[in-house]
Design a protein around this motif. Sequence first.
Motif, PDB file in Angstrom:
ATOM      1  N   ASN A   2      11.884  -8.172  -7.313  1.00 28.12           N
ATOM      2  CA  ASN A   2      10.438  -8.427  -7.281  1.00 28.12           C
ATOM      3  C   ASN A   2       9.617  -7.297  -6.682  1.00 28.12           C
ATOM      4  N   ILE A   3      10.127  -6.082  -6.731  1.00 25.18           N
ATOM      5  CA  ILE A   3       9.379  -4.954  -6.165  1.00 25.18           C
ATOM      6  C   ILE A   3       8.049  -4.768  -6.900  1.00 25.18           C
ATOM      7  N   ASP A   4       8.033  -5.020  -8.202  1.00 24.43           N
ATOM      8  CA  ASP A   4       6.782  -4.900  -8.962  1.00 24.43           C
ATOM      9  C   ASP A   4       5.766  -5.969  -8.584  1.00 24.43           C
ATOM     10  N   ASP A   5       6.170  -6.933  -7.790  1.00 24.78           N
ATOM     11  CA  ASP A   5       5.265  -8.010  -7.390  1.00 24.78           C
ATOM     12  C   ASP A   5       4.545  -7.734  -6.076  1.00 24.78           C
ATOM     13  N   LEU A   6       4.927  -6.691  -5.362  1.00 21.20           N
ATOM     14  CA  LEU A   6       4.305  -6.474  -4.058  1.00 21.20           C
ATOM     15  C   LEU A   6       2.794  -6.305  -4.178  1.00 21.20           C
ATOM     16  N   TYR A   7       2.358  -5.489  -5.126  1.00 13.59           N
ATOM     17  CA  TYR A   7       0.916  -5.276  -5.253  1.00 13.59           C
ATOM     18  C   TYR A   7       0.181  -6.519  -5.739  1.00 13.59           C
ATOM     19  N   PRO A   8       0.629  -7.202  -6.799  1.00 11.95           N
ATOM     20  CA  PRO A   8      -0.078  -8.420  -7.217  1.00 11.95           C
ATOM     21  C   PRO A   8      -0.152  -9.478  -6.114  1.00 11.95           C
ATOM     22  N   LEU A   9       0.924  -9.627  -5.361  1.00 14.49           N
ATOM     23  CA  LEU A   9       0.887 -10.586  -4.261  1.00 14.49           C
ATOM     24  C   LEU A   9      -0.089 -10.140  -3.176  1.00 14.49           C
ATOM     25  N   ALA A  10      -0.054  -8.865  -2.828  1.00 20.19           N
ATOM     26  CA  ALA A  10      -0.972  -8.349  -1.809  1.00 20.19           C
ATOM     27  C   ALA A  10      -2.426  -8.532  -2.232  1.00 20.19           C
ATOM     28  N   GLU A  11      -2.686  -8.424  -3.517  1.00 19.47           N
ATOM     29  CA  GLU A  11      -4.058  -8.569  -4.016  1.00 19.47           C
ATOM     30  C   GLU A  11      -4.606  -9.984  -3.852  1.00 19.47           C
ATOM     31  N   LEU A  12      -3.738 -10.972  -3.626  1.00 17.51           N
ATOM     32  CA  LEU A  12      -4.216 -12.326  -3.361  1.00 17.51           C
ATOM     33  C   LEU A  12      -5.101 -12.365  -2.121  1.00 17.51           C
ATOM     34  N   ALA A  13      -4.852 -11.438  -1.197  1.00 18.62           N
ATOM     35  CA  ALA A  13      -5.620 -11.414   0.053  1.00 18.62           C
ATOM     36  C   ALA A  13      -6.967 -10.709  -0.100  1.00 18.62           C
ATOM     37  N   ARG A  14      -7.242 -10.149  -1.272  1.00 12.77           N
ATOM     38  CA  ARG A  14      -8.495  -9.412  -1.431  1.00 12.77           C
ATOM     39  C   ARG A  14      -9.708 -10.334  -1.338  1.00 12.77           C
ATOM     40  N   THR A  15      -9.677 -11.459  -2.028  1.00 14.91           N
ATOM     41  CA  THR A  15     -10.856 -12.332  -2.102  1.00 14.91           C
ATOM     42  C   THR A  15     -10.624 -13.716  -1.525  1.00 14.91           C
ATOM     43  N   GLN A  16      -9.419 -13.977  -1.025  1.00  9.58           N
ATOM     44  CA  GLN A  16      -9.110 -15.313  -0.508  1.00  9.58           C
ATOM     45  C   GLN A  16      -8.538 -15.217   0.906  1.00  9.58           C
ATOM     46  N   PRO A  17      -8.781 -16.223   1.749  1.00  8.16           N
ATOM     47  CA  PRO A  17      -8.295 -16.188   3.139  1.00  8.16           C
ATOM     48  C   PRO A  17      -6.815 -16.529   3.228  1.00  8.16           C
ATOM     49  N   ILE A  18      -6.000 -15.674   2.633  1.00  5.00           N
ATOM     50  CA  ILE A  18      -4.558 -15.890   2.581  1.00  5.00           C
ATOM     51  C   ILE A  18      -3.863 -14.810   3.399  1.00  5.00           C
ATOM     52  N   ASP A  19      -2.849 -15.209   4.157  1.00  2.00           N
ATOM     53  CA  ASP A  19      -1.995 -14.253   4.855  1.00  2.00           C
ATOM     54  C   ASP A  19      -0.744 -14.059   3.998  1.00  2.00           C
ATOM     55  N   VAL A  20      -0.619 -12.899   3.381  1.00  2.00           N
ATOM     56  CA  VAL A  20       0.540 -12.613   2.539  1.00  2.00           C
ATOM     57  C   VAL A  20       1.555 -11.850   3.375  1.00  2.00           C
ATOM     58  N   ARG A  21       2.729 -12.440   3.556  1.00  2.00           N
ATOM     59  CA  ARG A  21       3.744 -11.835   4.423  1.00  2.00           C
ATOM     60  C   ARG A  21       4.975 -11.460   3.599  1.00  2.00           C
ATOM     61  N   PHE A  22       5.378 -10.206   3.733  1.00  2.55           N
ATOM     62  CA  PHE A  22       6.545  -9.692   3.038  1.00  2.55           C
ATOM     63  C   PHE A  22       7.716  -9.646   4.017  1.00  2.55           C
ATOM     64  N   ILE A  23       8.834 -10.228   3.619  1.00  8.78           N
ATOM     65  CA  ILE A  23       9.947 -10.483   4.528  1.00  8.78           C
ATOM     66  C   ILE A  23      11.192  -9.715   4.097  1.00  8.78           C
ATOM     67  N   GLU A  24      11.823  -9.057   5.043  1.00 19.36           N
ATOM     68  CA  GLU A  24      13.122  -8.447   4.763  1.00 19.36           C
ATOM     69  C   GLU A  24      14.114  -9.526   4.326  1.00 19.36           C
ATOM     70  N   GLU A  25      14.911  -9.213   3.320  1.00 19.87           N
ATOM     71  CA  GLU A  25      15.923 -10.186   2.892  1.00 19.87           C
ATOM     72  C   GLU A  25      17.021 -10.298   3.945  1.00 19.87           C
ATOM     73  N   MET A  26      17.474 -11.534   4.180  1.00 21.86           N
ATOM     74  CA  MET A  26      18.538 -11.820   5.141  1.00 21.86           C
ATOM     75  C   MET A  26      19.780 -12.321   4.401  1.00 21.86           C
ATOM     76  N   PRO A  27      20.930 -12.363   5.064  1.00 22.65           N
ATOM     77  CA  PRO A  27      22.166 -12.769   4.384  1.00 22.65           C
ATOM     78  C   PRO A  27      22.371 -14.279   4.311  1.00 22.65           C
ATOM     79  N   PHE A  28      21.317 -15.069   4.567  1.00 21.18           N
ATOM     80  CA  PHE A  28      21.463 -16.528   4.565  1.00 21.18           C
ATOM     81  C   PHE A  28      21.276 -17.081   3.150  1.00 21.18           C
ATOM     82  N   ASN A  29      22.250 -16.794   2.293  1.00 20.39           N
ATOM     83  CA  ASN A  29      22.127 -17.169   0.890  1.00 20.39           C
ATOM     84  C   ASN A  29      23.350 -17.897   0.364  1.00 20.39           C
ATOM     85  N   GLY A  30      24.237 -18.303   1.267  1.00 19.26           N
ATOM     86  CA  GLY A  30      25.449 -18.995   0.860  1.00 19.26           C
ATOM     87  C   GLY A  30      26.537 -18.069   0.365  1.00 19.26           C
TER      88      GLY A  30
END
Length: 326
Positions: free
Chosen positions: A165-193
């Motif tokens: 989803n690297i191509d999604d970083l900018y579209p997701l970040a743009e959600l914060a341009r006009t709306q009161p949203i906190d967009v948080r990008f998280i390092e992936e962790m090994p908790f995936n089973g």
Amino acid sequence: MLFDNHNRPITYLRLAVTDRCNLRCFYCMPESGIKYLPKHQVLTYEEMERIVAVLARMGVSKVRLTGGEPFVRAGLMPFMERLAATPGLSELHMTTNGVLTAPHVAEMARLGMKSVNLSLDSLDRARFHEITRRDELPAVLGTLAKLLDHNIRVKINAVVMDGKNIDDLYPLAELARTQPIDVRFIEEMPFNGEGNHYPKLTWTHQRILQELRTFYPDLQALPAEPHATAAVYQAPGHVGTLGVIAAYTRTFCGSCNRIRLTAQGTLKTCLYDNGVLDVRALLRSGATDADLTATFLKAFAHRPKNGFEAEANRPEVSESMATIGG
């Protein structure tokens, strides 16, 4: 006030109401899912209410409901109403994937829900389907719209995955341009089973921030809130904020005020520990509230200094985040 052995206050409980989920996210569990707990091994709502009441008397003032996905468990809204009335509890929050949430948003607002963390890793329907293994993006976006309509603070949690989803970083970040949203990008962790997906984590918090600065060269760091996990930034002219969470690098352990209770009643004083106390066994063996209080205090007095110390004292980290509790 309640403090651990490193003089960190403990004020925040992350409470998993279920280990079941209606998605199969790449970073959380295998495509085949995980082996869910039998019903009798999951804490009842009444047991959870009692635990929260004891912890609230000790100094915990904030509870976040997690899963799995909280809304796959029947009876959640009446439970939330009772929980919100707990003496000493001043903040009720939730983490949800948003698939089943929209019909309940108005009631959540009435209960005074302080914020909702909405898991959303892509705004592209095909990539969302690939990551979650379910075609549910329209439902999640519908929940996002309803949360904003009801003035519930929204934090979007996006796990950054190499090749996903690297191509999604900018579209997701743009959600914060006009709306009161906190967009948080998280390092992936090994908790995936399964354990680590990569030999080495490539999308660290530094690299995520570097990528955000290519979109917004004038990105400004904001003052950190007490005990925050995210380093928070704002692009000029944006209504909302952008955050980066070093969940794998673990740079925020020194101010951690959080404990976790899994759906089966295991107390975790660190995300990376292996569980330090079987609270369910205590409850079902007839422990009094005084017994619970004393046992909690003992556990908090032996809390690891950070996630690396906690991880070093256990076998390999490989359980699903749904089992841990969000």
